[in-house]
Design a protein around this motif. Sequence first.
Motif, PDB file in Angstrom:
ATOM      1  N   PHE A 162       0.841  -1.202   0.000  1.00  0.00           N
ATOM      2  CA  PHE A 162       0.000   0.000   0.000  1.00  0.00           C
ATOM      3  C   PHE A 162       0.875   1.251   0.000  1.00  0.00           C
ATOM      4  O   PHE A 162       0.600   2.208  -0.743  1.00  0.00           O
ATOM      5  CB  PHE A 162      -0.918   0.002   1.234  1.00  0.00           C
ATOM      6  N   THR A 163       1.911   1.239   0.811  1.00  0.00           N
ATOM      7  CA  THR A 163       2.819   2.388   0.880  1.00  0.00           C
ATOM      8  C   THR A 163       3.545   2.602  -0.447  1.00  0.00           C
ATOM      9  O   THR A 163       3.669   3.742  -0.921  1.00  0.00           O
ATOM     10  CB  THR A 163       3.854   2.171   1.999  1.00  0.00           C
ATOM     11  N   THR A 164       4.004   1.505  -1.048  1.00  0.00           N
ATOM     12  CA  THR A 164       4.727   1.582  -2.323  1.00  0.00           C
ATOM     13  C   THR A 164       3.852   2.157  -3.424  1.00  0.00           C
ATOM     14  O   THR A 164       4.276   3.043  -4.181  1.00  0.00           O
ATOM     15  CB  THR A 164       5.238   0.194  -2.740  1.00  0.00           C
ATOM     16  N   ILE A 165       2.642   1.650  -3.538  1.00  0.00           N
ATOM     17  CA  ILE A 165       1.740   2.120  -4.598  1.00  0.00           C
ATOM     18  C   ILE A 165       1.388   3.589  -4.398  1.00  0.00           C
ATOM     19  O   ILE A 165       1.392   4.382  -5.349  1.00  0.00           O
ATOM     20  CB  ILE A 165       0.462   1.259  -4.628  1.00  0.00           C
ATOM     21  N   TYR A 166       1.103   3.973  -3.161  1.00  0.00           N
ATOM     22  CA  TYR A 166       0.731   5.367  -2.897  1.00  0.00           C
ATOM     23  C   TYR A 166       1.898   6.307  -3.192  1.00  0.00           C
ATOM     24  O   TYR A 166       1.715   7.381  -3.764  1.00  0.00           O
ATOM     25  CB  TYR A 166       0.291   5.531  -1.438  1.00  0.00           C
ATOM     26  N   ARG A 167       3.103   5.886  -2.833  1.00  0.00           N
ATOM     27  CA  ARG A 167       4.279   6.734  -3.048  1.00  0.00           C
ATOM     28  C   ARG A 167       4.592   6.888  -4.529  1.00  0.00           C
ATOM     29  O   ARG A 167       4.960   7.977  -4.981  1.00  0.00           O
ATOM     30  CB  ARG A 167       5.491   6.128  -2.321  1.00  0.00           C
TER      31      ARG A 167
END
Length: 298
Positions: A162-167
């Motif tokens: 989730f963090t990777t995609i959002y970033r």
Amino acid sequence: MAGEASQVLLGSGLTVLSQPLMYVKVLVQVGYEPLPPTLGRNIFGRQVYQLPGLFAYAKHIVKVDGRAGLFKGLVPRLCSSAIGTVVHGKVLQYQEAEKDEPGASKKESVSSLEQVLKETSREMVARSAATLITHPFHVITLRCMVQFIGRETKYSGTLSAFTTIYREEGILGFFAGLVPRLLGDILSLWLCNMLAYLINTYALENGVSMTEMKSYSQAVTGFFASMLTYPFVLVSNLMAVNNCGLAGGLLPYAPTYSSWLDCWSQLHKEGNMSRGNSLFFRKVPAGKRYVWDERRFR
């Protein structure tokens, strides 16, 4: 609550059992062929070159990653299944509560076309809500699986994904491939229910019970509808991993598509609209080129 919990447990069990099948299907959909074609015979006895089927493909994955490798992406898929079941049930309950409010019209005959339209509309809303909310988990599931191609570890955990995609992609990254998936679900639902209604009303004899008619006709029409709407599933999955930084979303497996319509158009031109639909007797089409990793056979 007990009924809802049992549905979640049943759905989770089916998800675990079907995970290896979905894993192989997704890798085939993106065009990854880890094994070269072999010479075999079709159902008519003619010699043809065939791509590896489900069991040969799964055996290769086990050889590379072990048996646990067949279950990559299982955690986000279980989350998607559980949350989707709960959301679907809650939306249907809300609609039933509204329908039963004082002053609401009485329920009509189950066999009436108007009732079928109403029930299908309610189911469409419930399914669409579940799909919309769970799609980020679906995207993460697909990317966890596609990592097998380039041996990446970018999406090693659900929360970190989730963090990777959002970033990297922002909020829209969580909904890559959503439009064709929604369209396919809605079209499949309406095709299935309307065909079932036509069969129940005009094709089957009156001597058959309503329960039997519904079960048989829904099974047949559901299979037919899924075949017709498969291109939407394929395009949705390709767009979910397209140009996301993984090898499986880049050339030589897939070009960078500008939109899902562009993806649809290119697949149609290549004659690949049904790629991954069948995992058995996979004949190599004439004039088609497939990419497999020759390094594994040296």
